[in-house]
Design a protein around this motif. Structure first.
Motif, PDB file in Angstrom:
ATOM      1  N   SER A  23       0.146 -10.423  -5.919  1.00 31.79           N
ATOM      2  CA  SER A  23      -0.480 -10.227  -6.995  1.00 31.79           C
ATOM      3  C   SER A  23       0.777  -9.614  -7.319  1.00 31.79           C
ATOM      4  CB  SER A  23      -1.783 -10.057  -7.020  1.00 31.79           C
ATOM      5  OG  SER A  23      -1.822  -8.801  -8.395  1.00 31.79           O
ATOM      6  N   SER A  24       1.376  -9.584  -8.108  1.00 32.17           N
ATOM      7  CA  SER A  24       2.505  -8.428  -8.250  1.00 32.17           C
ATOM      8  C   SER A  24       1.580  -7.395  -9.206  1.00 32.17           C
ATOM      9  CB  SER A  24       3.367  -8.968  -9.483  1.00 32.17           C
ATOM     10  OG  SER A  24       1.744  -8.930 -10.491  1.00 32.17           O
ATOM     11  N   ASP A  25       0.450  -7.013  -9.238  1.00 33.87           N
ATOM     12  CA  ASP A  25      -0.504  -5.237  -9.511  1.00 33.87           C
ATOM     13  C   ASP A  25      -0.518  -5.162  -8.818  1.00 33.87           C
ATOM     14  OD1 ASP A  25      -2.199  -4.042 -11.251  1.00 33.87           O
ATOM     15  OD2 ASP A  25      -3.389  -4.237  -8.872  1.00 33.87           O
ATOM     16  N   PRO A  26      -0.116  -3.914  -7.927  1.00 34.89           N
ATOM     17  CA  PRO A  26       1.064  -2.643  -7.070  1.00 34.89           C
ATOM     18  C   PRO A  26      -1.017  -3.452  -6.491  1.00 34.89           C
ATOM     19  CG  PRO A  26       1.525  -1.226  -8.596  1.00 34.89           C
ATOM     20  CD  PRO A  26       0.535  -3.084  -9.184  1.00 34.89           C
ATOM     21  N   LEU A  27      -2.162  -2.790  -6.877  1.00 30.40           N
ATOM     22  CA  LEU A  27      -3.806  -2.383  -6.246  1.00 30.40           C
ATOM     23  C   LEU A  27      -3.787  -3.552  -5.709  1.00 30.40           C
ATOM     24  CD1 LEU A  27      -5.990  -0.493  -4.653  1.00 30.40           C
ATOM     25  CD2 LEU A  27      -6.755  -0.792  -6.909  1.00 30.40           C
ATOM     26  N   LEU A  28      -3.792  -4.487  -6.486  1.00 27.96           N
ATOM     27  CA  LEU A  28      -4.392  -5.638  -6.068  1.00 27.96           C
ATOM     28  C   LEU A  28      -3.211  -6.760  -4.951  1.00 27.96           C
ATOM     29  CD1 LEU A  28      -6.930  -7.702  -5.790  1.00 27.96           C
ATOM     30  CD2 LEU A  28      -5.216  -9.206  -7.628  1.00 27.96           C
ATOM     31  N   GLY A  29      -2.494  -6.677  -5.138  1.00 32.87           N
ATOM     32  CA  GLY A  29      -1.048  -6.550  -3.951  1.00 32.87           C
ATOM     33  C   GLY A  29      -1.548  -6.155  -2.183  1.00 32.87           C
ATOM     34  N   LYS A  30      -1.917  -4.927  -2.240  1.00 26.45           N
ATOM     35  CA  LYS A  30      -2.548  -4.220  -1.271  1.00 26.45           C
ATOM     36  C   LYS A  30      -3.700  -4.735  -0.713  1.00 26.45           C
ATOM     37  CE  LYS A  30      -2.549  -0.046  -0.716  1.00 26.45           C
ATOM     38  NZ  LYS A  30      -2.430   1.356  -1.394  1.00 26.45           N
ATOM     39  N   VAL A  31      -4.517  -5.260  -1.758  1.00 25.47           N
ATOM     40  CA  VAL A  31      -6.371  -5.447  -1.385  1.00 25.47           C
ATOM     41  C   VAL A  31      -5.388  -7.002  -0.963  1.00 25.47           C
ATOM     42  CG1 VAL A  31      -7.590  -6.355  -2.512  1.00 25.47           C
ATOM     43  CG2 VAL A  31      -7.325  -4.455  -3.150  1.00 25.47           C
ATOM     44  N   LEU A  32      -4.853  -7.853  -1.416  1.00 28.20           N
ATOM     45  CA  LEU A  32      -4.146  -9.323   0.141  1.00 28.20           C
ATOM     46  C   LEU A  32      -3.395  -8.770   0.756  1.00 28.20           C
ATOM     47  CD1 LEU A  32      -4.061 -10.997  -3.551  1.00 28.20           C
ATOM     48  CD2 LEU A  32      -5.539 -11.524  -2.155  1.00 28.20           C
ATOM     49  N   THR A  33      -2.837  -8.042   0.775  1.00 28.15           N
ATOM     50  CA  THR A  33      -1.844  -8.082   2.231  1.00 28.15           C
ATOM     51  C   THR A  33      -2.121  -7.151   2.838  1.00 28.15           C
ATOM     52  OG1 THR A  33      -0.421  -6.404   0.533  1.00 28.15           O
ATOM     53  CG2 THR A  33      -0.101  -8.542   0.636  1.00 28.15           C
ATOM     54  N   GLU A  34      -3.012  -5.682   2.783  1.00 29.75           N
ATOM     55  CA  GLU A  34      -3.401  -4.821   3.657  1.00 29.75           C
ATOM     56  C   GLU A  34      -4.994  -4.990   4.754  1.00 29.75           C
ATOM     57  OE1 GLU A  34      -3.492  -0.762   2.794  1.00 29.75           O
ATOM     58  OE2 GLU A  34      -0.885  -1.135   1.909  1.00 29.75           O
ATOM     59  N   THR A  35      -4.344  -4.073   5.793  1.00 26.77           N
ATOM     60  CA  THR A  35      -5.921  -4.331   6.588  1.00 26.77           C
ATOM     61  C   THR A  35      -7.119  -3.321   6.071  1.00 26.77           C
ATOM     62  OG1 THR A  35      -5.141  -5.896   7.882  1.00 26.77           O
ATOM     63  CG2 THR A  35      -7.296  -4.779   8.489  1.00 26.77           C
ATOM     64  N   TRP A  36      -8.449  -3.782   5.736  1.00 27.70           N
ATOM     65  CA  TRP A  36      -9.537  -2.391   5.402  1.00 27.70           C
ATOM     66  C   TRP A  36     -10.253  -2.629   6.252  1.00 27.70           C
ATOM     67  CZ3 TRP A  36      -8.063  -0.264   0.505  1.00 27.70           C
ATOM     68  CH2 TRP A  36      -6.559  -0.934   0.210  1.00 27.70           C
ATOM     69  N   PRO A  37     -11.188  -1.076   6.366  1.00 24.80           N
ATOM     70  CA  PRO A  37     -11.851  -0.283   7.191  1.00 24.80           C
ATOM     71  C   PRO A  37     -13.414  -1.518   6.145  1.00 24.80           C
ATOM     72  CG  PRO A  37     -10.650   1.334   6.739  1.00 24.80           C
ATOM     73  CD  PRO A  37      -9.768   0.374   5.435  1.00 24.80           C
ATOM     74  N   ALA A  38     -13.948  -1.957   7.332  1.00 24.42           N
ATOM     75  CA  ALA A  38     -15.290  -3.417   6.860  1.00 24.42           C
ATOM     76  C   ALA A  38     -16.079  -1.458   6.545  1.00 24.42           C
ATOM     77  CB  ALA A  38     -15.717  -3.461   8.256  1.00 24.42           C
ATOM     78  N   ALA A  39     -16.178  -0.795   6.362  1.00 23.05           N
ATOM     79  CA  ALA A  39     -17.172  -0.062   6.245  1.00 23.05           C
ATOM     80  C   ALA A  39     -16.575   0.599   4.578  1.00 23.05           C
ATOM     81  CB  ALA A  39     -17.489   1.020   6.508  1.00 23.05           C
ATOM     82  N   PHE A  40     -15.527   0.326   4.752  1.00 18.29           N
ATOM     83  CA  PHE A  40     -15.747   0.367   2.746  1.00 18.29           C
ATOM     84  C   PHE A  40     -15.603  -0.544   2.142  1.00 18.29           C
ATOM     85  CE2 PHE A  40     -11.732   0.160   0.241  1.00 18.29           C
ATOM     86  CZ  PHE A  40     -12.143   1.582  -0.657  1.00 18.29           C
ATOM     87  N   VAL A  41     -15.502  -1.591   2.682  1.00 14.00           N
ATOM     88  CA  VAL A  41     -15.540  -3.201   1.422  1.00 14.00           C
ATOM     89  C   VAL A  41     -17.120  -3.221   1.732  1.00 14.00           C
ATOM     90  CG1 VAL A  41     -14.470  -5.258   1.828  1.00 14.00           C
ATOM     91  CG2 VAL A  41     -13.237  -3.133   2.392  1.00 14.00           C
ATOM     92  N   ILE A  42     -17.009  -3.840   2.798  1.00 15.10           N
ATOM     93  CA  ILE A  42     -18.715  -4.655   2.469  1.00 15.10           C
ATOM     94  C   ILE A  42     -19.621  -3.082   3.164  1.00 15.10           C
ATOM     95  CG2 ILE A  42     -18.262  -6.595   3.185  1.00 15.10           C
ATOM     96  CD1 ILE A  42     -19.010  -6.581   6.237  1.00 15.10           C
TER      97      ILE A  42
END
Length: 132
Positions: free
Chosen positions: A103-122
Motif C-alpha cells: 500500500s502507498s498509504d503510510p500507515l497501511l504500508g507499515k502494517v504490511l511490512t513491519e512486525t507487530w507485538p502480538a499483544a497489540f494486534v490480538i
C-alpha cells in the motif's frame, strides 16, 4: 441490484468489492490474516473475473481501495490504496483468496511490512500454546 458470490459483491450504484487476505506479521513468529473487502473499479473487477475464468490470475497484480477498519489501526486505514496479488492455488488444489501485497498509504504500508507485538494486534484472544 446486488450480486454476491461470497468473494465478490457487485452492488449497483455502490461499487464492486472483492474479499481479500491482509497478512499481519507478529513478533512471536505467527501471522494474523484478516479478511477484508477491497473496492475495485469496474474495469478491474471485469479483468479479475475474466482472469479467474481463464485460469490466468496467478501472479497478476491489481489496484483497489481497502473498505474495512483493521485491528488496532481501525478506521485509520479505511480507503487506503492497495495492490493485490492474484489468487494462488493451495497444495490441496483449492483456490486461496487474493492477498494485499502493498500500500502507498503510510500507515497501511507499515502494517504490511513491519512486525507487530502480538499483544497489540490480538491481545490475549489467541494466546500462543506453551512449548513442550
Amino acid at each position: 441490484m446486488t450480486s454476491h458470490t461470497g468473494a465478490i459483491i457487485v452492488a449497483e450504484g455502490v461499487g464492486n468489492f472483492l474479499k481479500v487476505r491482509l497478512p499481519i506479521r507478529l513478533d512471536d513468529g505467527r501471522t494474523v490474516v484478516c479478511l477484508a473487502w477491497v473496492h475495485l473499479r469496474a474495469a478491474v473487477i471485469d479483468d479479475f473475473v475474466r482472469r479467474v475464468h481463464n485460469d490466468n490470475l496467478a501472479g497478476h497484480r491489481f489496484e483497489g481501495l481497502l473498505c474495512n477498519a483493521i485491528g488496532p489501526w481501525g478506521e485509520d486505514v479505511l480507503r487506503a490504496p492497495v495492490i493485490l496479488g492474484g489468487q494462488r492455488t493451495n497444495e490441496d488444489g483449492s483456490v486461496r483468496r487474493s492477498d494485499v501485497l502493498e500500500s502507498s498509504d503510510p500507515l497501511l504500508g507499515k502494517v504490511l511490512t513491519e512486525t507487530w507485538p502480538a499483544a497489540f494486534v490480538i491481545g490475549d484472544r489467541f494466546p500462543r500454546a506453551p512449548s513442550s
